[in-house]
Design a protein around this motif. Structure first.
Motif, short mmCIF file in Angstrom:
data_model
loop_
_atom_site.label_atom_id
_atom_site.label_comp_id
_atom_site.label_asym_id
_atom_site.label_seq_id
_atom_site.Cartn_x
_atom_site.Cartn_y
_atom_site.Cartn_z
N ASN A 66 0.80 -1.22 0.00
CA ASN A 66 0.00 0.00 0.00
C ASN A 66 0.84 1.27 0.00
O ASN A 66 0.34 2.36 0.29
CB ASN A 66 -0.95 0.00 1.21
CG ASN A 66 -1.96 -1.14 1.12
OD1 ASN A 66 -2.48 -1.44 0.05
ND2 ASN A 66 -2.21 -1.78 2.24
N LYS A 67 2.10 1.15 -0.33
CA LYS A 67 3.00 2.30 -0.33
C LYS A 67 2.55 3.35 -1.35
O LYS A 67 2.34 3.02 -2.53
CB LYS A 67 4.44 1.85 -0.62
CG LYS A 67 5.46 2.95 -0.48
CD LYS A 67 6.87 2.42 -0.65
CE LYS A 67 7.89 3.54 -0.52
NZ LYS A 67 9.25 3.04 -0.66
N PRO A 68 2.43 4.61 -0.94
CA PRO A 68 1.95 5.64 -1.86
C PRO A 68 2.99 6.15 -2.85
O PRO A 68 2.64 6.82 -3.82
CB PRO A 68 1.50 6.76 -0.92
CG PRO A 68 2.29 6.56 0.32
CD PRO A 68 2.55 5.08 0.43
N GLY A 69 4.24 5.84 -2.66
CA GLY A 69 5.29 6.32 -3.55
C GLY A 69 6.02 5.18 -4.22
O GLY A 69 5.64 4.01 -4.10
N PRO A 70 7.09 5.50 -4.93
CA PRO A 70 7.87 4.46 -5.61
C PRO A 70 8.48 3.46 -4.62
O PRO A 70 8.84 3.82 -3.50
CB PRO A 70 8.99 5.24 -6.31
CG PRO A 70 8.57 6.67 -6.29
CD PRO A 70 7.63 6.84 -5.14
N ARG A 144 -4.54 3.94 -7.98
CA ARG A 144 -3.56 3.25 -7.14
C ARG A 144 -3.08 4.22 -6.07
O ARG A 144 -3.17 5.44 -6.24
CB ARG A 144 -2.37 2.77 -7.99
CG ARG A 144 -2.73 1.78 -9.05
CD ARG A 144 -3.20 0.49 -8.45
NE ARG A 144 -3.42 -0.50 -9.49
CZ ARG A 144 -3.89 -1.69 -9.25
NH1 ARG A 144 -4.15 -2.05 -8.04
NH2 ARG A 144 -4.08 -2.53 -10.23
N PRO A 145 -2.50 3.70 -4.98
CA PRO A 145 -2.01 4.61 -3.93
C PRO A 145 -0.97 5.60 -4.46
O PRO A 145 -0.84 6.70 -3.94
CB PRO A 145 -1.38 3.67 -2.91
CG PRO A 145 -2.02 2.35 -3.12
CD PRO A 145 -2.35 2.30 -4.60
N TYR A 146 -0.27 5.24 -5.52
CA TYR A 146 0.83 6.05 -6.03
C TYR A 146 0.48 6.85 -7.29
O TYR A 146 1.31 7.61 -7.77
CB TYR A 146 2.06 5.17 -6.31
CG TYR A 146 1.74 3.93 -7.12
CD1 TYR A 146 1.77 3.96 -8.50
CD2 TYR A 146 1.39 2.74 -6.48
CE1 TYR A 146 1.47 2.84 -9.25
CE2 TYR A 146 1.09 1.62 -7.21
CZ TYR A 146 1.12 1.66 -8.59
OH TYR A 146 0.80 0.54 -9.32
#
Length: 191
Positions: A66-70, A144-146
């Protein structure tokens, strides 16, 4: 089978949108597979492979999924193991036959730069090639989160740009026709 479905449901609770994504990929994969000449048991195997293609993500840490970044290189390596883990889970259910191959190879690339086994071209089972394209399409048209979702037209352009490198060109064209509702490829056959 009940154990795998329970794992899929557990994954859906851990990773936002997984159940809807798997269902969308399965429905699209069936349409694309039928356009490519798949029938009967082969189409059922494709559906199960598409529904279970991400089941191995149950072993990936929630904060990575669920990481919002790379992702870092190490996090991406962790995510890549979901195909191997998922295939091992599915392989234990005898009634699923060749489904585990589709789960394991659903992230292989036409040009051989995929994972986990770096298969290329027709060495990748047709069902896995179909899941790969359908998975990518559904991911692109979903939030998506990212990143935000692309339009269907943008996603189709991305797939076409990746045809011949990341994706099997015949599968991409079958997906384009399926999304457009074009019946002209209904009896298409590929290697």
């Amino acid at each position: 089978m009940t154990r795998l479905l329970a794992l899929s449901e557990a994954l859906a609770r851990v990773h936002m949108g997984t159940a809807e994504h798997a269902q969308s990929v399965a429905e699209l994969a069936e349409r694309v597979g039928a356009r490519l000449g798949m029938r009967g048991a082969e189409l059922r195997t494709l559906r199960w492979g598409a529904l279970l293609h991400d089941v191995g993500k149950i072993e990936v840490r929630r904060e990575v999924l669920n990481k919002p970044g790379p992702l870092t290189d190490a996090e991406f390596e962790e995510v890549k193991q979901h195909t191997v883990v998922g295939a091992l889970m599915v392989e234990r259910v005898s009634r699923f036959g060749k489904v585990h191959h589709l789960v394991r190879w659903s992230h292989e690339r036409w040009d051989g730069d995929g994972y986990p086994d770096r298969l290329a071209g027709v060495a990748i089972p047709l069902g896995a090639r179909v899941i790969c394209v359908c998975d990518a399409f559904d991911a692109m048209v979903s939030n998506r989160p990212y990143r935000s979702a692309m339009s269907e037209a943008e996603a189709l352009a991305e797939l076409r740009a990746g045809a011949g490198s990341q994706f099997d060109p015949a599968v991409v064209e079958a997906l384009v026709a399926a999304v457009a509702g074009d019946d002209s490829l209904e009896d298409a056959r590929i290697a």
